[in-house]
Design an enzyme around this catalytic site. Structure first.
Site, PDB file in Angstrom:
ATOM      1  N   HIS A  44      -5.790   3.008   1.249  1.00 44.57           N
ATOM      2  CA  HIS A  44      -5.065   3.919   2.009  1.00 44.57           C
ATOM      3  C   HIS A  44      -5.673   4.722   3.020  1.00 44.57           C
ATOM      4  O   HIS A  44      -4.779   4.862   4.056  1.00 44.57           O
ATOM      5  CB  HIS A  44      -4.615   4.951   0.764  1.00 44.57           C
ATOM      6  CG  HIS A  44      -4.434   4.448  -0.705  1.00 44.57           C
ATOM      7  ND1 HIS A  44      -3.627   3.378  -0.896  1.00 44.57           N
ATOM      8  CD2 HIS A  44      -4.517   4.637  -1.846  1.00 44.57           C
ATOM      9  CE1 HIS A  44      -3.053   2.969  -1.877  1.00 44.57           C
ATOM     10  NE2 HIS A  44      -4.016   3.741  -2.385  1.00 44.57           N
ATOM     11  N   ASP A  54       0.957  -1.191   0.005  1.00 48.68           N
ATOM     12  CA  ASP A  54       0.027  -0.165   0.002  1.00 48.68           C
ATOM     13  C   ASP A  54       1.012   1.156   0.236  1.00 48.68           C
ATOM     14  O   ASP A  54       1.576   1.554   1.131  1.00 48.68           O
ATOM     15  CB  ASP A  54      -0.828   0.038   1.369  1.00 48.68           C
ATOM     16  CG  ASP A  54      -1.925   1.158   1.164  1.00 48.68           C
ATOM     17  OD1 ASP A  54      -1.634   2.263   0.825  1.00 48.68           O
ATOM     18  OD2 ASP A  54      -3.125   0.951   1.395  1.00 48.68           O
ATOM     19  N   HIS A  55       1.129   1.990  -1.024  1.00 53.75           N
ATOM     20  CA  HIS A  55       2.191   2.883  -1.274  1.00 53.75           C
ATOM     21  C   HIS A  55       2.237   3.923  -0.229  1.00 53.75           C
ATOM     22  O   HIS A  55       2.882   4.546  -0.010  1.00 53.75           O
ATOM     23  CB  HIS A  55       2.580   3.034  -2.699  1.00 53.75           C
ATOM     24  CG  HIS A  55       1.410   4.270  -3.230  1.00 53.75           C
ATOM     25  ND1 HIS A  55       0.170   3.671  -3.939  1.00 53.75           N
ATOM     26  CD2 HIS A  55       1.292   5.370  -3.054  1.00 53.75           C
ATOM     27  CE1 HIS A  55      -0.537   4.714  -4.236  1.00 53.75           C
ATOM     28  NE2 HIS A  55      -0.069   5.597  -3.843  1.00 53.75           N
TER      29      HIS A  55
END
Ligand code: NAD
Length: 479
Positions: free
Chosen positions: A242, A179-180
């Site tokens: 996110h 999950d950047h």
């Protein structure tokens, strides 16, 4: 800076957008900082029959978009790149990959370490993972780590199926789900900020917090990603992953914890305590929207975008109120909001304190804002001012956490993968809880027909998003 690492990367989808825009530039940064030096190689795989030379040219071309280094250093870097054409269903191709990886391991002395990176459509994740296992690609002496990009499923059922497939081939400890946002410096610093600020940490509970707001706003529309967006929508694309992970950083227990297992357990416990919504509550606690053209009529409405259905009911905006059933947080609304074609790009957490905080020596009703993308040199605001100028002494920004501005989310995540540090990756148990929560909303929405479009491009979304807070006597801080 991390010390030199050794590994053979196998990038499935090595000719694609993610690989060229994110992975190769990040690997190049690691090369320049000598985290990757002599003992690594990258095998790009995709269907097309490219030569190594052609592949290297595409890698260099993508680097030129981001760096103005001498071409020589890019060429040196590109010498570590090799190409293998590959069809995900063809067993023979996996044998060829295995042999190439073995040969490159000898050549570069890569320590028998393998990173299998899925930069490929999610429908292939399971097939590729199974073949890696069944065709014997895994090495015995080094590590074998599987990196999975989002989306991880499109609902709980499909996520379970996907997880079932990959976990037949890889143990949970070797799976790195990206999950950047968890690679972004501010999100990584939140536990430090909490741990280093006893007053703030003391205030983070239902006695002192009025509400917490998480906003991930974009000013652009779907651009050329209409086709993808039609299968996703903001709820799946931003909230399930996110936004939830950001809440995990700010609201889970024990920010001093250092061990991945403890940190993950705290986050899993938090998500397991998400207060479930009934279908009727979805109507009152969540708002969806879809952008129309702008005030001048120049910008396309979502339904006019390429590869978008003229009668699409996909949402480009979501606002909602999330609650948790824990002693610490019950009764505190977490207002979340994400959308496209909002007035500006902004990613922020606003912690709205109540008037009781004066017992802690904090000015009543203060708002602490954490800016996830540093804006104008600011990263933490108190009542809208840089915390250093705000005249309150309860925020200490850990020195080691000062932004150096150089590190990209992907770069730090790749270092973590190479170091075996799973703190900044998501566990299956976290996803199971968040998907379960999101499914209730999705199912309710899919059973109804929204009145779309319902907000003008360049605005804060539909009016109902304001009313959601007004009803509780609150308002959005970013407005
Ligand atoms: P893309 O379409 O640009 O690339 C897909 C790659 O898969 C190409 O290299 C293609 O050749 C390869 N491929 C397709 N079918 C194949 C087959 N049958 N056998 C072997 N290879 C095949 O896609 P992308 O945008 O790079 O996205 C890749 C993954 O990353 C997706 O899961 C996407 O959801 C995820 N992702 C992408 C981004 C982004 O910024 N592009 C951001 C987050 C997540």
């Amino acid at each position: 800076m991390a010390k030199e690492k050794s590994a053979i990367f196998i990038i499935f989808g090595g000719s694609g957008d993610l690989a060229h825009r994110k992975l190769y530039p990040s690997l190049f940064r690691l090369y320049k900082s000598k985290v990757l030096k002599d003992h690594f190689a990258v095998i790009g795989t995709a269907r097309r029959p490219w030569s190594d030379d052609y592949f290297r040219e595409t890698v260099i071309t993508s680097l030129e978009d981001y760096f103005d280094d001498d071409k020589e250093i890019m060429e040196e870097f590109a010498k570590h790149f090799f190409y293998q054409s590959h069809d995900v269903n063809d067993s023979e191709h996996y044998i060829a990959l295995k042999n190439l990886a073995g040969k490159l391991d000898d050549q570069f002395e890569a320590g028998h370490n393998r990173v299998y990176y899925m930069a490929i459509a999610p429908r292939f994740f399971g097939t590729v993972a199974e073949h890696i296992n069944s065709e014997g690609l895994k090495t015995k002496d080094g590590y074998n780590r599987l990196v999975i990009e989002k989306p991880f499923g499109r609902d709980l059922d499909s996520a379970c199926e996907l997880n079932g497939n990959i976990s037949k081939a890889f143990p949970e400890d070797d799976i790195y789900r990206i999950d950047h946002y968890l690679g972004k410096e501010m999100v990584q610093d939140i536990p430090n900020i909490r741990a280093n600020n006893p007053k703030l940490e003391q205030a983070l509970n239902n006695k002192y917090v009025s509400n917490i707001q998480v906003t991930l706003a974009e000013s652009i529309g779907v651009e050329d990603r209409g086709g993808y967006y039609e299968t996703a929508g903001v709820l799946r694309d931003m909230i399930q992953n996110h936004v939830m992970q950001i809440i995990g950083a700010i609201a889970s227990d024990d920010p001093k914890a250092k061990e991945a297992k403890v940190i993950h357990k705290n986050k899993c416990d938090l998500f397991a305590s998400l207060k479930e919504l009934s279908p009727e509550e979805v109507d009152t606690e969540f708002v969806r929207g879809q952008y129309d053209t702008d005030k001048t009529g120049e910008k396309k409405a979502y339904r006019q975008e390429d590869n978008v259905a003229e009668d699409s009911n996909i949402e480009t905006f979501v606002a909602g109120k999330i609650e948790f059933n824990t002693d610490r947080w019950s009764g505190v609304p977490f207002y979340v909001r994400s959308g496209k074609r909002m007035p500006d790009k902004s990613s922020r957490i606003d912690i709205v304190l109540n008037d009781k905080v004066k017992e802690l020596g904090i000015r009543p009703n203060s708002v602490v804002t954490l800016l996830i993308e540093k804006e104008d040199g600011n990263s933490i605001l108190i009542n809208g001012l840089n915390y250093k100028d705000a005249g309150q002494d309860f925020i200490e920004f850990p020195e080691e956490a000062e932004f150096d501005n150089a590190s990209e989310a992907y770069e730090s995540l790749i270092i973590d993968i190479l170091s075996g540090n799973r703190v900044h990756f998501t566990l299956w148990d976290e996803l199971r809880s968040t998907w379960k929560y999101i499914d209730t909303i999705r199912e309710r929405w899919d059973s109804q027909t929204p009145e779309f479009p319902n907000y003008i491009s360049g605005t804060m979304g539909p009016d109902a998003a304001e009313m959601l807070l007004e009803r509780d006597g609150n308002s959005w801080i970013w407005d």
